[in-house]
Design an enzyme around this catalytic site. Structure first.
Site, PDB file in Angstrom:
ATOM      1  N   GLU A 202       0.839  -1.198   0.000  1.00  0.00           N
ATOM      2  CA  GLU A 202       0.000   0.000   0.000  1.00  0.00           C
ATOM      3  C   GLU A 202       0.877   1.253   0.000  1.00  0.00           C
ATOM      4  O   GLU A 202       1.980   1.270   0.546  1.00  0.00           O
ATOM      5  CB  GLU A 202      -0.857  -0.022   1.273  1.00  0.00           C
ATOM      6  CG  GLU A 202      -1.745   1.187   1.492  1.00  0.00           C
ATOM      7  CD  GLU A 202      -2.454   1.155   2.838  1.00  0.00           C
ATOM      8  OE1 GLU A 202      -3.433   1.894   2.996  1.00  0.00           O
ATOM      9  OE2 GLU A 202      -2.031   0.384   3.741  1.00  0.00           O
TER      10      GLU A 202
ATOM     11  N   LYS B 284      -9.406   2.436  -2.100  1.00  0.00           N
ATOM     12  CA  LYS B 284      -9.636   1.850  -0.780  1.00  0.00           C
ATOM     13  C   LYS B 284     -10.979   2.302  -0.210  1.00  0.00           C
ATOM     14  O   LYS B 284     -11.243   3.495  -0.056  1.00  0.00           O
ATOM     15  CB  LYS B 284      -8.491   2.262   0.155  1.00  0.00           C
ATOM     16  CG  LYS B 284      -8.509   1.593   1.527  1.00  0.00           C
ATOM     17  CD  LYS B 284      -7.293   2.053   2.319  1.00  0.00           C
ATOM     18  CE  LYS B 284      -7.219   1.402   3.696  1.00  0.00           C
ATOM     19  NZ  LYS B 284      -6.032   1.894   4.456  1.00  0.00           N
TER      20      LYS B 284
ATOM     21  N   CYS C 142      -5.214  -3.183   2.874  1.00  0.00           N
ATOM     22  CA  CYS C 142      -4.937  -3.051   4.300  1.00  0.00           C
ATOM     23  C   CYS C 142      -6.176  -3.210   5.185  1.00  0.00           C
ATOM     24  O   CYS C 142      -6.670  -4.319   5.375  1.00  0.00           O
ATOM     25  CB  CYS C 142      -4.232  -1.713   4.543  1.00  0.00           C
ATOM     26  SG  CYS C 142      -3.301  -1.626   6.089  1.00  0.00           S
TER      27      CYS C 142
END
Length: 279
Positions: free
Chosen positions: A59, A129, A166
């Site tokens: 990330e 995300k 994540c």
């Protein structure tokens, strides 16, 4: 659910690159090209007949988060900027697919935390995300905008890959949506902040997403000391195929694994939990 036959069986060599990003976007773009060069060479040395290769970096490899009060908009880039240019060039030059995270500039708004995947022909997808890290005393949403609910899958090497980032790992509904869209493997670039219980959470959640979805999970994190490291690949039956330790910021760690759709089909035959759902 997507089904596979022997005729459409896929095989993909994945290289997990557990490496730290710096505060210098240009240096990170250069580092990405060097790391992809190394990853591609290692993959073909290990298996000259490997076929398709996917190199997975963490990330926000484009630029580390920095201090909590850093204005990330100042470092965000468009999709036609330096970082994606370097990523695409590396994919094309080495004939591999590459995925890595970045801060993506949005006109008139806060940046997005975006994964960019490019294949050897330069085509690919982006994933923004969805679940921002507003947890454990941190608030990612103060600096970034959340992506819309839009599960993203893409085919590489005959496998359908689902993308998440994540903190998304803590939300099983996203993983299930990716699998419902045909994902054989879930790719999870991360910068999993170090701390009490964090490695245990990382490993437990990664295994859970694999077991409950009978899918591979390829989870790649940034290394210690700021982050947790422990990049790993989990099989569709929950076996850890390869795993790094916490690592060090100055020493990238590369891990290799081979994913096969036949293993996914076999796992879903042995453990048909997806087919047994009642909704």
């Amino acid at each position: 659910m997507a089904e596979h036959s022997t005729a459409d069986a896929g095989r993909l060599h994945v290289v997990l690159v557990q490496a730290a990003s710096s505060l210098d976007p240009s240096a990170n773009a250069a580092a990405l090209r060097d790391l992809v060069d190394r990853a591609a060479a290692e993959a073909r040395e290990r298996n000259p007949l490997v076929g398709e290769v996917l190199v997975v970096l963490p990330e926000v490899f484009q630029r580390d988060f920095g201090k909590p009060d850093t204005d990330l908009a100042a470092f965000a880039e468009p999709l036609d900027g330096e970082f994606v240019g370097a990523l695409t060039a590396a994919a094309v030059e080495h004939g591999v697919s590459v995925v890595a995270g970045m801060f993506r500039a949005v006109e008139g708004g806060r940046p997005l935390n975006t994964l960019v995947l490019r294949r050897p022909d330069g085509t690919g997808v982006e994933y923004d995300k969805i679940h921002l890290y507003d947890s454990f005393g941190y608030k990612e949403s103060d600096r970034l905008a959340a992506g819309e609910w839009k599960p993203v899958t893409v085919t590489v090497g005959g496998l359908r890959l689902g993308l998440m980032t994540c903190y998304d790992l803590r939300f099983p509904e996203l993983a299930r949506a990716l699998v419902d869209d045909g994902a054989d493997a879930i790719i999870v670039p991360a910068a999993w902040v170090a701390g009490d219980r964090k490695v245990d959470h990382w490993r437990t959640l990664t295994k859970a997403r694999a077991i409950e979805n009978t899918a591979y999970v390829v989870a790649v994190g940034q290394p210690a000391q700021r982050y947790s490291g422990h990049s790993l690949v989990v099989s569709p039956l929950g076996d850890v195929l390869v795993e790094a330790d916490a690592g060090k910021a100055e020493e990238p760690t590369l891990l290799h694994a081979v994913l096969q759709t036949t293993d996914v089909t076999s796992a879903r035959s042995v453990n048909p939990s997806l087919a047994n759902r009642r909704r």
